[in-house]
Design an enzyme around this catalytic site. Sequence first.
Site, PDB file in Angstrom:
ATOM      1  N   SER A 118      22.563   9.025   6.378  1.00 50.19           N
ATOM      2  CA  SER A 118      22.948   8.658   5.014  1.00 50.19           C
ATOM      3  C   SER A 118      21.765   8.589   4.041  1.00 50.19           C
ATOM      4  O   SER A 118      21.908   9.024   2.888  1.00 50.19           O
ATOM      5  CB  SER A 118      23.714   7.335   5.021  1.00 50.19           C
ATOM      6  OG  SER A 118      24.945   7.529   5.661  1.00 50.19           O
ATOM      7  N   LYS A 145      31.804  -3.395  10.048  1.00 50.42           N
ATOM      8  CA  LYS A 145      32.841  -3.019   9.078  1.00 50.42           C
ATOM      9  C   LYS A 145      33.905  -4.101   8.855  1.00 50.42           C
ATOM     10  O   LYS A 145      34.370  -4.296   7.748  1.00 50.42           O
ATOM     11  CB  LYS A 145      33.495  -1.694   9.482  1.00 50.42           C
ATOM     12  CG  LYS A 145      32.559  -0.495   9.293  1.00 50.42           C
ATOM     13  CD  LYS A 145      33.291   0.808   9.531  1.00 50.42           C
ATOM     14  CE  LYS A 145      32.373   1.994   9.264  1.00 50.42           C
ATOM     15  NZ  LYS A 145      33.068   3.277   9.379  1.00 50.42           N
ATOM     16  N   GLU A 183      43.103  -2.062  -1.721  1.00 45.93           N
ATOM     17  CA  GLU A 183      44.241  -2.121  -0.816  1.00 45.93           C
ATOM     18  C   GLU A 183      43.933  -1.305   0.452  1.00 45.93           C
ATOM     19  O   GLU A 183      44.317  -1.683   1.562  1.00 45.93           O
ATOM     20  CB  GLU A 183      45.472  -1.566  -1.545  1.00 45.93           C
ATOM     21  CG  GLU A 183      46.797  -1.881  -0.898  1.00 45.93           C
ATOM     22  CD  GLU A 183      47.022  -3.360  -0.611  1.00 45.93           C
ATOM     23  OE1 GLU A 183      46.512  -4.224  -1.359  1.00 45.93           O
ATOM     24  OE2 GLU A 183      47.695  -3.662   0.393  1.00 45.93           O
ATOM     25  N   ASP A 221      36.185   5.913   4.035  1.00 47.66           N
ATOM     26  CA  ASP A 221      36.432   6.816   5.173  1.00 47.66           C
ATOM     27  C   ASP A 221      37.799   7.494   5.019  1.00 47.66           C
ATOM     28  O   ASP A 221      37.955   8.679   5.321  1.00 47.66           O
ATOM     29  CB  ASP A 221      36.412   6.041   6.503  1.00 47.66           C
ATOM     30  CG  ASP A 221      35.009   5.594   6.885  1.00 47.66           C
ATOM     31  OD1 ASP A 221      34.032   6.241   6.456  1.00 47.66           O
ATOM     32  OD2 ASP A 221      34.880   4.592   7.616  1.00 47.66           O
ATOM     33  N   ALA A 280      41.426   5.548  19.304  1.00 52.47           N
ATOM     34  CA  ALA A 280      41.969   4.311  18.728  1.00 52.47           C
ATOM     35  C   ALA A 280      40.852   3.358  18.337  1.00 52.47           C
ATOM     36  O   ALA A 280      41.030   2.145  18.326  1.00 52.47           O
ATOM     37  CB  ALA A 280      42.919   3.651  19.725  1.00 52.47           C
ATOM     38  N   GLY A 281      39.700   3.916  17.985  1.00 49.89           N
ATOM     39  CA  GLY A 281      38.576   3.085  17.550  1.00 49.89           C
ATOM     40  C   GLY A 281      38.574   2.918  16.045  1.00 49.89           C
ATOM     41  O   GLY A 281      39.608   3.108  15.382  1.00 49.89           O
ATOM     42  N   GLY A 282      37.408   2.584  15.505  1.00 51.01           N
ATOM     43  CA  GLY A 282      37.285   2.295  14.074  1.00 51.01           C
ATOM     44  C   GLY A 282      37.657   3.481  13.197  1.00 51.01           C
ATOM     45  O   GLY A 282      38.380   3.321  12.203  1.00 51.01           O
ATOM     46  N   SER A 283      37.203   4.678  13.541  1.00 50.73           N
ATOM     47  CA  SER A 283      37.505   5.817  12.679  1.00 50.73           C
ATOM     48  C   SER A 283      38.988   6.175  12.756  1.00 50.73           C
ATOM     49  O   SER A 283      39.588   6.573  11.752  1.00 50.73           O
ATOM     50  CB  SER A 283      36.625   7.020  13.021  1.00 50.73           C
ATOM     51  OG  SER A 283      36.883   7.462  14.326  1.00 50.73           O
ATOM     52  N   MET A 292      35.763  14.494  14.000  1.00 43.39           N
ATOM     53  CA  MET A 292      34.852  13.508  13.384  1.00 43.39           C
ATOM     54  C   MET A 292      33.445  13.699  13.922  1.00 43.39           C
ATOM     55  O   MET A 292      32.466  13.376  13.267  1.00 43.39           O
ATOM     56  CB  MET A 292      35.320  12.074  13.690  1.00 43.39           C
ATOM     57  CG  MET A 292      36.664  11.707  13.110  1.00 43.39           C
ATOM     58  SD  MET A 292      36.687  11.752  11.317  1.00 43.39           S
ATOM     59  CE  MET A 292      35.847  10.232  10.921  1.00 43.39           C
ATOM     60  N   TYR A 340      30.119  15.632  14.884  1.00 39.59           N
ATOM     61  CA  TYR A 340      29.441  16.803  14.330  1.00 39.59           C
ATOM     62  C   TYR A 340      28.373  17.313  15.297  1.00 39.59           C
ATOM     63  O   TYR A 340      27.608  16.527  15.844  1.00 39.59           O
ATOM     64  CB  TYR A 340      28.771  16.474  12.988  1.00 39.59           C
ATOM     65  CG  TYR A 340      28.031  17.684  12.470  1.00 39.59           C
ATOM     66  CD1 TYR A 340      28.735  18.728  11.883  1.00 39.59           C
ATOM     67  CD2 TYR A 340      26.660  17.813  12.646  1.00 39.59           C
ATOM     68  CE1 TYR A 340      28.084  19.872  11.469  1.00 39.59           C
ATOM     69  CE2 TYR A 340      25.997  18.951  12.232  1.00 39.59           C
ATOM     70  CZ  TYR A 340      26.714  19.983  11.642  1.00 39.59           C
ATOM     71  OH  TYR A 340      26.074  21.114  11.236  1.00 39.59           O
TER      72      TYR A 340
HETATM   73  P1  NDP Z   1      34.707   3.781  18.474  1.00 40.90           P
HETATM   74  O1  NDP Z   1      33.639   3.380  19.421  1.00 40.90           O
HETATM   75  O2  NDP Z   1      35.351   2.749  17.616  1.00 40.90           O
HETATM   76  O3  NDP Z   1      35.894   4.526  19.312  1.00 40.90           O
HETATM   77  C1  NDP Z   1      35.592   5.481  20.290  1.00 40.90           C
HETATM   78  C2  NDP Z   1      36.861   6.202  20.728  1.00 40.90           C
HETATM   79  O4  NDP Z   1      36.499   7.271  21.610  1.00 40.90           O
HETATM   80  C3  NDP Z   1      37.832   5.310  21.502  1.00 40.90           C
HETATM   81  O5  NDP Z   1      39.160   5.662  21.180  1.00 40.90           O
HETATM   82  C4  NDP Z   1      37.508   5.682  22.960  1.00 40.90           C
HETATM   83  O6  NDP Z   1      38.574   5.474  23.852  1.00 40.90           O
HETATM   84  C5  NDP Z   1      37.248   7.157  22.810  1.00 40.90           C
HETATM   85  N1  NDP Z   1      36.464   7.699  23.923  1.00 40.90           N
HETATM   86  C6  NDP Z   1      35.156   7.485  24.191  1.00 40.90           C
HETATM   87  N2  NDP Z   1      34.787   8.180  25.289  1.00 40.90           N
HETATM   88  C7  NDP Z   1      35.900   8.847  25.723  1.00 40.90           C
HETATM   89  C8  NDP Z   1      36.157   9.727  26.819  1.00 40.90           C
HETATM   90  N3  NDP Z   1      35.197  10.062  27.677  1.00 40.90           N
HETATM   91  N4  NDP Z   1      37.400  10.235  26.943  1.00 40.90           N
HETATM   92  C9  NDP Z   1      38.378   9.907  26.060  1.00 40.90           C
HETATM   93  N5  NDP Z   1      38.201   9.070  25.015  1.00 40.90           N
HETATM   94  C10 NDP Z   1      36.967   8.539  24.844  1.00 40.90           C
HETATM   95  O7  NDP Z   1      34.080   4.952  17.599  1.00 40.90           O
HETATM   96  P2  NDP Z   1      34.454   5.450  16.120  1.00 40.90           P
HETATM   97  O8  NDP Z   1      35.920   5.509  15.963  1.00 40.90           O
HETATM   98  O9  NDP Z   1      33.668   4.695  15.143  1.00 40.90           O
HETATM   99  O10 NDP Z   1      33.821   6.926  16.158  1.00 40.90           O
HETATM  100  C11 NDP Z   1      34.381   7.958  16.961  1.00 40.90           C
HETATM  101  C12 NDP Z   1      33.552   9.230  16.787  1.00 40.90           C
HETATM  102  O11 NDP Z   1      33.624   9.657  15.425  1.00 40.90           O
HETATM  103  C13 NDP Z   1      32.063   9.041  17.090  1.00 40.90           C
HETATM  104  O12 NDP Z   1      31.599  10.172  17.772  1.00 40.90           O
HETATM  105  C14 NDP Z   1      31.409   8.937  15.715  1.00 40.90           C
HETATM  106  O13 NDP Z   1      30.090   9.449  15.746  1.00 40.90           O
HETATM  107  C15 NDP Z   1      32.319   9.817  14.882  1.00 40.90           C
HETATM  108  N6  NDP Z   1      32.363   9.381  13.484  1.00 40.90           N
HETATM  109  C16 NDP Z   1      32.070  10.294  12.511  1.00 40.90           C
HETATM  110  C17 NDP Z   1      32.133   9.944  11.183  1.00 40.90           C
HETATM  111  C18 NDP Z   1      31.834  10.962  10.147  1.00 40.90           C
HETATM  112  O14 NDP Z   1      31.621  10.610   8.993  1.00 40.90           O
HETATM  113  N7  NDP Z   1      31.825  12.222  10.493  1.00 40.90           N
HETATM  114  C19 NDP Z   1      32.486   8.570  10.752  1.00 40.90           C
HETATM  115  C20 NDP Z   1      32.809   7.705  11.857  1.00 40.90           C
HETATM  116  C21 NDP Z   1      32.733   8.098  13.162  1.00 40.90           C
HETATM  117  P3  NDP Z   1      38.773   4.071  24.636  1.00 40.90           P
HETATM  118  O15 NDP Z   1      39.467   3.146  23.684  1.00 40.90           O
HETATM  119  O16 NDP Z   1      39.595   4.440  25.808  1.00 40.90           O
HETATM  120  O17 NDP Z   1      37.405   3.573  25.018  1.00 40.90           O
END
Ligand code: NDP
Length: 263
Positions: free
Chosen positions: A15, A65, A77, A102, A124-127, A206, A208
């Site tokens: 960034s 976040k 909102e 986002d 199902a994470g933050g993004s 997501m 890169y």
């Molecule tokens: P989180 O840590 O919140 O979530 C990670 C997710 O990936 C979970 O759903 C997790 O599943 C899943 N996961 C991890 N390893 C595996 C695997 N081996 N097999 C299957 N599922 C897996 O991360 P974010 O949501 O914040 O980010 C996700 C990706 O997006 C990252 O790579 C990040 O760099 C990228 N990103 C890019 C952005 C952009 O601007 N381009 C912005 C934000 C994120 P589980 O719940 O089972 O652990």
Amino acid sequence: MRLGVCGWPVAHSRSPQMHNAALQHLGLSTWRYQKLPLPPELFAEVIPNLPRLGFRGVNVTIPHKEAALLLADNATETAKQIGAANTLTFEPDGTIHADNTDATGFLTSLRTSAYGKTALVLGAGGSARAILYALQQAGVSELRVWNRTEAKAHALAQEFTATVSAEPAEIIVNCTSVGLHDPSATFKELPLSADDLYAGCTVVDMVYRNGGTLLLNAAKANGAEVVDGLEILVAQGAASLERWTGRTAPDQAMREAVADIAT
Ligand code: NDP
């Protein structure tokens, strides 16, 4: 004026290069954007002091976040519905405003309307939360969510009126970190085959990688539309910058600045 990105860790963030290129392009020569490494236990104490140090706003990344939204005096909102903020603005009246760019950044980078289409979100994470909200707002006809840990997919499905399913869709978004370090894991760990990425559908990653992720390269080879993580990074950053400066963000200068340093 100062801007920055708060995270823990934050060393990897692109960034600063992206925003400083934009500030330079806009001729805002007294503005600077910097990395602010901030451990979670100091977040609530440090953030309210930033305006006194000349800060106009900050981006917030993992793991802050949710805390950013809780700390703000008011929020859009979008941020409230996602339950997390990635952009804080320090207003002249002393209040802190929270937004989540986002979601809007994702919809901007899609380039096509999601209205009436089917969509599948992997992860199902933050993004994933931000993307599910964005797709729901855009009026998709059916929203599907899949996650390795199924319980988390069920929780999100309930929140965003989605179904837990890995059935391919017209819009497919990879919100997992699969493919980031090991491209060969892509079709082993995600519930997709290259045939699911057909011409006419849009595939978003997501993640890169220079040269494209395996998912996007397979989609492109099949004639699908693709959107990479860099586009989304630029789009969310542009929306934050516009909120802080009131100026139109120079997307191309931002894109070039991050493409140069992306690995
Ligand atoms: P989180 O840590 O919140 O979530 C990670 C997710 O990936 C979970 O759903 C997790 O599943 C899943 N996961 C991890 N390893 C595996 C695997 N081996 N097999 C299957 N599922 C897996 O991360 P974010 O949501 O914040 O980010 C996700 C990706 O997006 C990252 O790579 C990040 O760099 C990228 N990103 C890019 C952005 C952009 O601007 N381009 C912005 C934000 C994120 P589980 O719940 O089972 O652990």
